[in-house]
Design a protein around this motif. Sequence first.
Motif, PDB file in Angstrom:
ATOM      1  N   ASP A 161       0.837  -1.214   0.000  1.00  0.00           N
ATOM      2  CA  ASP A 161       0.000   0.000   0.000  1.00  0.00           C
ATOM      3  C   ASP A 161       0.868   1.258   0.000  1.00  0.00           C
ATOM      4  OD1 ASP A 161      -2.308  -1.460   0.072  1.00  0.00           O
ATOM      5  OD2 ASP A 161      -2.796  -1.023   2.173  1.00  0.00           O
ATOM      6  N   ARG A 162       1.833   1.277   0.912  1.00  0.00           N
ATOM      7  CA  ARG A 162       2.677   2.484   1.027  1.00  0.00           C
ATOM      8  C   ARG A 162       3.549   2.663  -0.217  1.00  0.00           C
ATOM      9  NH1 ARG A 162       0.999   0.683   5.561  1.00  0.00           N
ATOM     10  NH2 ARG A 162       0.767   1.997   7.406  1.00  0.00           N
ATOM     11  N   ALA A 163       4.049   1.553  -0.754  1.00  0.00           N
ATOM     12  CA  ALA A 163       4.885   1.640  -1.959  1.00  0.00           C
ATOM     13  C   ALA A 163       4.068   2.179  -3.132  1.00  0.00           C
ATOM     14  CB  ALA A 163       5.473   0.274  -2.290  1.00  0.00           C
ATOM     15  N   LYS A 164       2.800   1.739  -3.235  1.00  0.00           N
ATOM     16  CA  LYS A 164       1.972   2.238  -4.353  1.00  0.00           C
ATOM     17  C   LYS A 164       1.748   3.736  -4.206  1.00  0.00           C
ATOM     18  CE  LYS A 164      -2.378   1.936  -6.893  1.00  0.00           C
ATOM     19  NZ  LYS A 164      -2.790   3.335  -6.793  1.00  0.00           N
ATOM     20  N   LEU A 165       1.376   4.152  -2.997  1.00  0.00           N
ATOM     21  CA  LEU A 165       1.137   5.583  -2.758  1.00  0.00           C
ATOM     22  C   LEU A 165       2.372   6.415  -3.124  1.00  0.00           C
ATOM     23  CD1 LEU A 165      -0.678   7.800  -1.439  1.00  0.00           C
ATOM     24  CD2 LEU A 165       0.374   7.216   0.743  1.00  0.00           C
ATOM     25  N   ALA A 211     -12.421  -1.331   8.413  1.00  0.00           N
ATOM     26  CA  ALA A 211     -12.221  -2.182   7.236  1.00  0.00           C
ATOM     27  C   ALA A 211     -12.170  -1.321   5.986  1.00  0.00           C
ATOM     28  CB  ALA A 211     -13.358  -3.180   7.117  1.00  0.00           C
ATOM     29  N   ARG A 212     -11.322  -1.745   4.983  1.00  0.00           N
ATOM     30  CA  ARG A 212     -11.197  -0.991   3.740  1.00  0.00           C
ATOM     31  C   ARG A 212     -12.488  -1.091   2.930  1.00  0.00           C
ATOM     32  NH1 ARG A 212      -5.933  -2.274   0.475  1.00  0.00           N
ATOM     33  NH2 ARG A 212      -5.079  -1.275   2.292  1.00  0.00           N
ATOM     34  N   SER A 232      -4.347   6.867   1.244  1.00  0.00           N
ATOM     35  CA  SER A 232      -4.011   7.846   2.288  1.00  0.00           C
ATOM     36  C   SER A 232      -4.969   7.708   3.462  1.00  0.00           C
ATOM     37  CB  SER A 232      -4.087   9.276   1.746  1.00  0.00           C
ATOM     38  OG  SER A 232      -3.148   9.434   0.712  1.00  0.00           O
ATOM     39  N   GLY A 233      -6.249   7.480   3.167  1.00  0.00           N
ATOM     40  CA  GLY A 233      -7.238   7.300   4.234  1.00  0.00           C
ATOM     41  C   GLY A 233      -6.930   6.054   5.060  1.00  0.00           C
ATOM     42  N   VAL A 234      -6.613   4.950   4.357  1.00  0.00           N
ATOM     43  CA  VAL A 234      -6.338   3.686   5.051  1.00  0.00           C
ATOM     44  C   VAL A 234      -5.098   3.823   5.937  1.00  0.00           C
ATOM     45  CG1 VAL A 234      -5.566   1.298   4.685  1.00  0.00           C
ATOM     46  CG2 VAL A 234      -7.449   2.231   3.312  1.00  0.00           C
ATOM     47  N   ALA A 244      -7.131   1.442  -8.560  1.00  0.00           N
ATOM     48  CA  ALA A 244      -7.435   1.084  -7.170  1.00  0.00           C
ATOM     49  C   ALA A 244      -6.286   0.317  -6.531  1.00  0.00           C
ATOM     50  CB  ALA A 244      -8.711   0.246  -7.135  1.00  0.00           C
ATOM     51  N   TYR A 245      -5.961   0.621  -5.274  1.00  0.00           N
ATOM     52  CA  TYR A 245      -6.621   1.673  -4.519  1.00  0.00           C
ATOM     53  C   TYR A 245      -5.955   3.002  -4.843  1.00  0.00           C
ATOM     54  CZ  TYR A 245      -8.879  -2.110  -2.081  1.00  0.00           C
ATOM     55  OH  TYR A 245      -9.616  -3.227  -1.798  1.00  0.00           O
TER      56      TYR A 245
END
Length: 373
Positions: free
Chosen positions: A306-310, A372-373, A359-361, A352-353
């Motif tokens: 998740d962080r890598a994608k962002l 939950a996402r 950022s919200g997650v 997605a995402y």
Amino acid sequence: MTVTDALVRDDERHLRDRLDELLPAFASDAAENDEHARLPEAALRRLHAEGFDAAALPQHLGGGGASYSFFGEVVRALAEADPAVATIWTMHLGAAVGLAQLTADSLGSYYADALLAGDRFANALSEPTSGNRFLNPQQEASPVEDGHVLDGAKRFVSGSEIADHLLVNVAIDGAPAFFGVEPDATITVIPIWDSLGLRGTRSQLLSFHGTLLRADRRGAAPGPDHRNYVGAGLAGISLGIADAALGALVAHARSRVIAGRPLAEQQWVEYAVADHHSRIEAVRAYWRQALRQADAGDPAHAGGFDRAKLLANRVAVETAQLAVRVGGASGYLRTSPIQRHLRDAEAGQLMAYSTEVLSGVIGKQVLGTETAR
Ligand SMILES: Cc1cc2nc3c(=O)[nH]c(=O)nc-3n(C[C@H](O)[C@H](O)[C@H](O)COP(=O)(O)OP(=O)(O)OC[C@H]3O[C@@H](n4cnc5c(N)ncnc54)[C@H](O)[C@@H]3O)c2cc1C
């Protein structure tokens, strides 16, 4: 390292060498694929013929069992050459390996065999109503004798026009359910994909009119040990675009001479390039750590993806924007690759995402207000 591990690594080395030989041809077609929104079908079939699809299939499903780290590096390199190839390949493997995993207990090797035989797969998950929350389908399927029936739509299905199999999710009694669907006359392609970027993915809208979701093609729920190639690959697509944008910037800055000196010697260009290059390398290192965690079965990899994608989505856009500044008006012309990299970089944030959803997650995780996402 076991003998099997050593054989896998040898296979990966061989495929990496083959990829280096294939990439120049893929890169030289990228501008035309973009211009005409043309599917890079020859490149995708070539990847299959060279053994990349088989390598990515886990060993217990009859494949080569390549590592996440290998998969990620292939996606990044493909994206630097042509991000449409990288995106469709990621979605193809995500759907194929996903279906093979979800139906292994009920259908045996049906989907693994299809992948190995060269069939093509696509993810038909996103819905007009569920938006970014593509794993929470809103479209309810109705029960019939042999399974369920879907009337509805799936959108932005990359590579759908050449897909032999679709991974489709629907709601059944309000809960997500996954099916393999072989496109037939009940599924119509609505050609919406005249997009700003990633034009070669041809991510079309699919309309379903009474499509049978066969009971014997229904998958189980995804498990924590299942391969998640889409989650792993999305950061690599953006990193490849960032690398391509930086490469185009450097080529322009070195060749453009202003008042007798190359643009590359101007201090503001040096400073900005140092900043962006360092950030790209930091994101790359972080993403590789997440890939290694996934290879080691460490559950921390999910948060890492998740962080890598962002981070990768953002650094790709920012690097492409810098390339536009350095490129000046000549980099702004359609004949320059810089404008294409900027358009492609923007698409990474939307897939997605999205950067907002992530950022919200992540923000909720950090703040301890997680849901939950
Ligand atoms: C190039 C490309 C290829 C794709 N390929 C596929 C594919 O092969 N298969 C597939 O199934 N899908 C695919 N998609 C779809 C994609 O993964 C998303 O599911 C889809 O784009 C989301 O719908 P939307 O763009 O209409 O965004 P929306 O969800 O409508 O979002 C609009 C805006 O609202 C924000 N937003 C939405 N929800 C939230 C939230 N909960 N919190 C905060 N902000 C929010 C978004 O970040 C965005 O800024 C692809 C998309 C692109 C761009």
